[in-house]
Design a protein around this motif. Structure first.
Motif, short mmCIF file in Angstrom:
data_model
loop_
_atom_site.label_atom_id
_atom_site.label_comp_id
_atom_site.label_asym_id
_atom_site.label_seq_id
_atom_site.Cartn_x
_atom_site.Cartn_y
_atom_site.Cartn_z
N VAL A 280 0.62 -0.77 -0.01
CA VAL A 280 0.33 -0.01 -0.03
C VAL A 280 1.14 1.47 0.44
O VAL A 280 1.79 1.26 0.48
N VAL A 281 0.23 1.98 -0.72
CA VAL A 281 0.93 3.40 -0.34
C VAL A 281 0.15 4.44 -0.72
O VAL A 281 -1.16 4.15 -0.55
N ILE A 282 0.49 4.77 1.26
CA ILE A 282 -0.47 5.86 1.73
C ILE A 282 -0.33 7.60 1.47
O ILE A 282 0.57 7.81 2.23
N ILE A 283 -0.41 8.14 0.95
CA ILE A 283 -0.50 9.54 -0.01
C ILE A 283 -1.32 10.37 1.53
O ILE A 283 -0.48 11.70 1.95
N SER A 284 -2.34 10.15 2.41
CA SER A 284 -2.72 10.77 3.61
C SER A 284 -1.95 11.14 4.51
O SER A 284 -0.85 10.35 4.71
N ALA A 285 -1.80 12.64 5.12
CA ALA A 285 -1.04 12.78 5.84
C ALA A 285 -1.78 13.11 7.70
O ALA A 285 -3.30 12.95 7.82
N GLY A 286 -1.06 13.25 8.01
CA GLY A 286 -1.61 12.91 9.89
C GLY A 286 -1.67 11.83 10.65
O GLY A 286 -2.20 11.52 11.39
N PHE A 287 -0.74 12.34 10.31
CA PHE A 287 0.02 10.60 11.04
C PHE A 287 0.99 11.10 12.24
O PHE A 287 1.10 12.07 12.95
N ALA A 288 2.26 10.20 12.10
CA ALA A 288 3.78 10.48 13.45
C ALA A 288 3.61 11.54 13.22
O ALA A 288 4.66 12.67 13.40
N GLU A 289 3.54 13.01 11.70
CA GLU A 289 4.40 14.47 11.39
C GLU A 289 3.44 15.40 12.77
O GLU A 289 4.40 16.43 12.96
N VAL A 290 2.81 14.89 12.96
CA VAL A 290 1.69 15.48 14.14
C VAL A 290 1.43 15.32 15.74
O VAL A 290 1.31 15.95 16.13
N GLY A 292 1.15 13.02 18.86
CA GLY A 292 0.20 12.57 19.67
C GLY A 292 -0.79 11.20 19.31
O GLY A 292 0.06 10.15 18.76
N VAL A 293 -1.48 11.33 19.12
CA VAL A 293 -2.66 9.48 18.81
C VAL A 293 -2.39 9.55 17.44
O VAL A 293 -1.88 8.46 16.74
N GLY A 294 -1.77 10.69 15.76
CA GLY A 294 -1.47 10.37 15.34
C GLY A 294 -0.36 9.18 14.57
O GLY A 294 -0.07 8.67 13.68
N LYS A 295 0.93 9.65 15.93
CA LYS A 295 2.12 8.99 15.61
C LYS A 295 1.42 7.16 16.44
O LYS A 295 2.10 6.06 15.92
N GLU A 296 0.58 7.51 17.41
CA GLU A 296 0.07 6.38 17.64
C GLU A 296 -0.96 5.04 16.46
O GLU A 296 -0.71 4.44 16.49
N THR A 297 -1.91 5.73 15.81
CA THR A 297 -2.04 5.48 15.13
C THR A 297 -1.21 4.53 13.51
O THR A 297 -1.43 3.70 13.45
N GLU A 298 -0.34 5.73 13.15
CA GLU A 298 1.14 5.48 12.04
C GLU A 298 1.52 3.93 12.93
O GLU A 298 1.55 2.93 12.02
N GLY A 374 7.63 9.87 2.70
CA GLY A 374 7.13 10.22 3.95
C GLY A 374 8.04 9.71 5.15
O GLY A 374 8.83 10.53 5.35
N ASN A 375 6.97 9.95 6.22
CA ASN A 375 7.23 9.00 7.50
C ASN A 375 7.72 7.78 7.41
O ASN A 375 8.37 7.78 8.97
N ARG A 376 8.18 7.17 6.47
CA ARG A 376 8.68 5.69 6.61
C ARG A 376 8.51 4.70 7.56
O ARG A 376 9.14 4.05 8.40
N ALA A 377 7.09 4.82 7.32
CA ALA A 377 6.46 3.94 8.57
C ALA A 377 6.71 2.41 8.70
O ALA A 377 7.18 1.55 9.38
N ASP A 378 7.50 2.33 7.46
CA ASP A 378 8.02 0.57 6.61
C ASP A 378 9.05 1.02 6.03
O ASP A 378 9.90 0.59 6.46
N VAL A 379 8.23 1.06 4.24
CA VAL A 379 9.57 1.16 3.33
C VAL A 379 10.98 2.26 3.55
O VAL A 379 10.03 3.79 4.58
#
Length: 885
Positions: A280-290, A292-298, A374-379
């Motif tokens: 998957v390629v996730i274009i959406s923003a609003g995760f670890a870069e913000v 708090g909750v965004g980091k936990e969701t990522e 992006g945030n490099r959550a995986d790749v």
């Protein structure tokens, strides 16, 4: 702490390797149920229909004399165990190993992965040997041991092989493990760069949104695979039927591009996992870069993807692109599609990625693949590098990095890739805080950026400072070979630019050699008398196209020249297009091992004819300095590529065990370790320390210690928090009698109220004072430093850095970088000293910190290098306390 590690199987499937728990009995029975009768016979040497309670008693020994690992995947909330490997101690330093792998997962590299991880754990437990018993017809298990790199020895007895292998890590073992990991990682990225089908989730009915833009670019730029739009209510988008959910698509999906609101991403990723989407390629923003909750969701997104064996790009990225003619994937929202070429680009900045693609198109710079991480959550960049190593369309790898996720993996991977393909990197952050406040010499000398320079120097990565330099160098190395030397031949129709190029070459370590007499005679035969033949070859402004062609060919074939630059300033008397065509023809007569670069100093840019000669496209620069810098960087890269790989010094198993025992005993201490204890550790790993005695703060006791050691001696103060003893008057040299020791000790006690004792050392003969040390870089890990030492080390700052592990070649290059390296060979009448002994200490310190990650700072200063040997006369080690991260 429970052992868990992400891994990738040979076919690219992501799995989790975790420690087996006593509660895993049913999972183990499930693996057994998926083993064929033949596999069961191979495992137990008898036919067996089911596992008995007696077959699982080893679970009770976990954490005592046994250790077991499982390879698992998690789908739809359920965990599937693919296979298990375990060892059980048979003596203090040896263990028997066994494997249970479900038949469906044979041949996927699972057994090899489990063996590698078990060996790593065993080394930390003092186990130096594994042994196993394998039936002679169990070809797959024998192959696992044979290909492991662990130097297995086989003895056949009654159709059963007895296998014995050391657990010690060797350079061969490390290389094989890195190569296996690289190939598996590359396989896992094929669905990203070469997908057979793409689902676009989040495209809107009307143009304008990012999801719709990605769908439109996929269609516009001619993606060769199947495209599946996903929309909860639209029956079709862009003339293609829509699915309400990715779960409703009745076809296998390699890649899903997700551009939905952040709040919906977690659900969509879970659907993709359930549907068997491979990436998957996730274009959406609003995760670890913000935060708090965004980091936990990522973190949950990553866990969902990895548990399902699915790779994830992003989130907060701009997508991926491949110009390969059989793929033509543009899953980005870039308004431009770059020309096809051989440069593959990875960037951590999405906005910068848009600008890079636009600039590549403007420069007609060909792109093979592009990925916004992006945030490099995986790749990660490491994964992209692993994929591009064998990609036939990629000739140059270009990176824009803002931070490192796993520098240790980068250090293992990059050298192998860089020997095949140049890696060019812009690493931002040079202007961040310079020198950190620190208490050791090693830490005070290490700025936040010096570690990155060291890492790139070791791994062959070409670091550039600006994006302009990145494009300039990419243009050269994507079309030309790297020069085999630093000798540059220059052909120009104007003297000024030729001089500028000559100056720039000299500034960057290049030379303009005198040409061979045969070349000069050839040039005199057709150039006018006014032409300058001293290299740069100045053909004068009126030089016709024919002179450019012939002169370039002659200079390029000169045996004293490694690379050629043609400079052209358009006067009224010549046509730039004709000159460009002539340069292209002349370049075709030059050996293909020599790069050819051009400088067209014209606001009209480079004529198309420059790309139409026998050698294809030639790199062209607007100014001479750009060409000189690019050639200099390319020549430096080629020198690194041709150097020997080097070997690591590894501690013996007995030394490793001694280090671990020392760490366990010392970690109860807060911070800096007592000098005598430090000396014991250094002695255990083969580093010589000056003979010494420790006593309390009694001058008479100090005198008695001196008498035992023999004169002359050195007296050093011991006090809480006293790090730089010389600054506090805590060192007295050349004491030749008990009376002198008594007087010095009395004076120290008066100067230092917190004095708790003395160290008395036998004085070491004169030699070269050096520093060998280590500090912990927050992003790179252990950072080794070596240089000219003594009390003025921070004033002169004549040191070099490397990231561990360090080879013998790395250590030698550290010394070669020092301004004071002449001291080692004898300077102004002083004798030469034992350079080999210094190199040995550098490597032993590197090996020590590799097996003792608890060490946060280490200083040997001064380490005195003698005619024979090297002796540390002061040494400090700081430990991370138990329980600290």
């Amino acid at each position: 702490m429970t052992y868990e590690r992400d891994a990738v199987l040979r076919d690219g499937t992501s799995i989790l390797i975790r420690e087996v728990r006593r509660s895993d009995r049913e999972a183990i029975r499930s693996v057994f149920a998926r083993m064929s009768p033949e596999s069961v016979r191979h495992r137990f040497f008898v036919a067996k229909r089911e596992l008995l309670a007696s077959d699982l008693t080893w679970l009770d020994e976990l954490g005592k004399s046994a250790m077991a690992l499982a390879g698992v995947v998690r789908r739809r909330g359920r965990e599937e165990v693919l296979g298990i490997a375990r060892y059980a101690r048979t003596s203090a330093d040896s263990a028997e190993i066994a494997f249970d792998i479900a038949d469906a997962h044979h041949g996927r590299g699972l057994g090899t992965l489990l063996l590698e991880q078990l060996a790593e754990i065993a080394r930390g437990q003092g186990i130096t040997k594994f042994h196993a018993f394998v039936e002679s017809d169990n070809a797959q298990m024998l192959d696992v041991f044979e290909r492991s790199g662990m130097r297995a020895q086989q003895t056949l007895d009654s159709a059963v092989y007895s296998i014995a292998m050391p657990t010690a890590e060797t350079d061969d073992l490390a290389r094989l493990a890195t190569e296996r990991e690289r190939l598996a990682t590359a396989a896992s990225l094929r669905p990203i760069f070469a997908p057979r089908s793409v689902a676009v989730i989040g495209a809107s009915r009307t143009p304008g949104g990012i999801g719709r833009a990605i769908l439109d670019t996929l269609i516009r730029d001619g993606y060769r695979g199947a495209i599946y739009p996903v929309h909860p209510s639209a029956p079709e988008l862009a003339g293609r039927p829509c699915a309400r959910s990715v779960l409703d698509i009745q076809a296998p999906i390699d890649l899903a591009v997700i551009a939905v609101p952040a709040a919906s991403v977690e659900r969509v990723v879970a659907d993709c996992a359930a549907a068997g989407v491979r990436a998957v390629v996730i274009i959406s923003a609003g995760f670890a870069e913000v935060g708090g909750v965004g980091k936990e969701t990522e973190a949950r997104l990553r866990e969902t993807a990895r548990a399902a064996g699915m790779r994830l790009v992003g989130p907060n990225c701009m997508g991926v692109l491949s110009t390969a003619p059989d793929i033509r994937l543009d899953a980005t929202f870039s308004p431009v599609y770059p020309p096809a070429g051989t440069i593959s680009f990875a960037t951590q900045s999405g906005a910068l990625g848009l600008a890079l693609l636009d600039h590549a198109r403007a420069m007609d710079l060909g792109i093979a693949d592009f990925i916004s991480l992006g945030n490099r959550a995986d790749v990660s960049p490491n994964d992209a590098i692993a994929y591009w190593r064998d990609d036939p369309h990629t000739r140059v790898i270009a990176l824009y990095l803002e931070s490192f996720g796993n520098p240790r993996a980068f250090a293992r991977l990059a050298p192998d890739v860089a020997r095949e393909k140049p890696i060019i990197a812009v690493k931002s952050g040079r202007s961040a805080a310079g020198t950190r406040a620190a208490s050791s010499h090693s830490a005070a000398l290490a700025s936040i950026d010096v570690g990155i320079d060291a890492l790139f120097a070791q791994t062959g990565v070409i670091r550039v400072d600006t994006l302009e330099q990145l494009f300039d160098l990419s243009a050269l190395l994507s079309t030309q070979p790297a020069p085999l030397g630093n000798r540059i031949g220059v052909v120009t129709n104007a003297g000024g630019p030729g001089i500028l190029l000559a100056d720039a070459c000299e500034a960057h370590g290049l030379v303009l050699p005198k040409l061979a007499e045969t070349t000069l005679a050839q040039l005199r035969s057709f150039l006018p008398a006014q032409a300058g033949l001293a290299n740069p070859i100045d053909m004068i402004a009126s030089a016709p196209p024919e002179h450019f062609e012939r002169t370039l060919a002659a200079v390029g074939n000169d045996p004293n020249v490694d690379a050629v630059v043609a400079i052209y300033i358009p006067p009224l008397v010549t046509n730039p297009e004709d000159v460009a065509a002539a340069i292209a023809r002349g370049a075709g007569e030059i050996p293909r091992t020599k790069p050819v670069a051009t400088v067209f100093m014209s606001s009209k840019g480079t004529p198309p004819a420059l790309a139409q000669g026998p050698r294809g496209k030639l790199p062209s620069y607007s100014f001479p300095e750009n060409a000189a810098l690019s050639l200099s960087l390319a020549a430096r890269y080629e020198r690194w590529r041709q150097r020997p790989r080097g070997e690591h010094l590894r501690l013996t198993p007995a030394q490793e065990q001694a280090v671990r025992e020392w760490i366990r005993a010392a970690r109860t201490t807060d911070g800096w370790i007592d000098f005598s204890s430090v000396c014991a550790l250094l002695g255990a790993v083969g580093i010589r320390v000056a003979y010494h005695r420790r006593c309390d703060a009694d001058p008479d006791a100090a005198g008695a210690c001196a008498r035992e050691l023999g004169f002359p001696v050195v007296l050093k103060a011991v006090a809480p928090g006293l790090i730089h003893k010389t600054d506090a008057g805590g060192v007295a040299l050349g004491l030749a009698s008990e009376a002198e020791v008594f007087a010095a000790a009395t004076a120290m006690r008066a100067r230092i109220p917190t004095l708790t004792g003395f160290v008395v050392q036998r004085e070491v003969p004169l030699g070269v004072e050096t520093l060998v040390g280590m500090t912990l870089d927050p992003s790179l890990g252990p950072l080794l430093v070596a240089g000219i030492g003594g009390v003025a080390v921070e004033l002169y700052k004549d040191v070099a850095f490397r990231v561990t592990p360090v080879t013998d070649r790395d250590a030698a290059e550290m010394l070669d970088e020092l301004r004071g390296k002449a001291l080692f060979d004898g300077f102004r009448g002083s004798p030469a000293v034992d350079r080999r002994a210094l190199l040995d200490v550098i490597q032993r310190v590197a090996a020590l910190v590799e097996v003792a990650p608890e060490i946060t700072e280490l200083d040997l200063n001064p380490l005195i290098v003698l005619r024979t040997g090297a002796v540390a006369v002061d040494a400090r080690i700081r430990l991370r306390r138990e329980g600290q991260p």
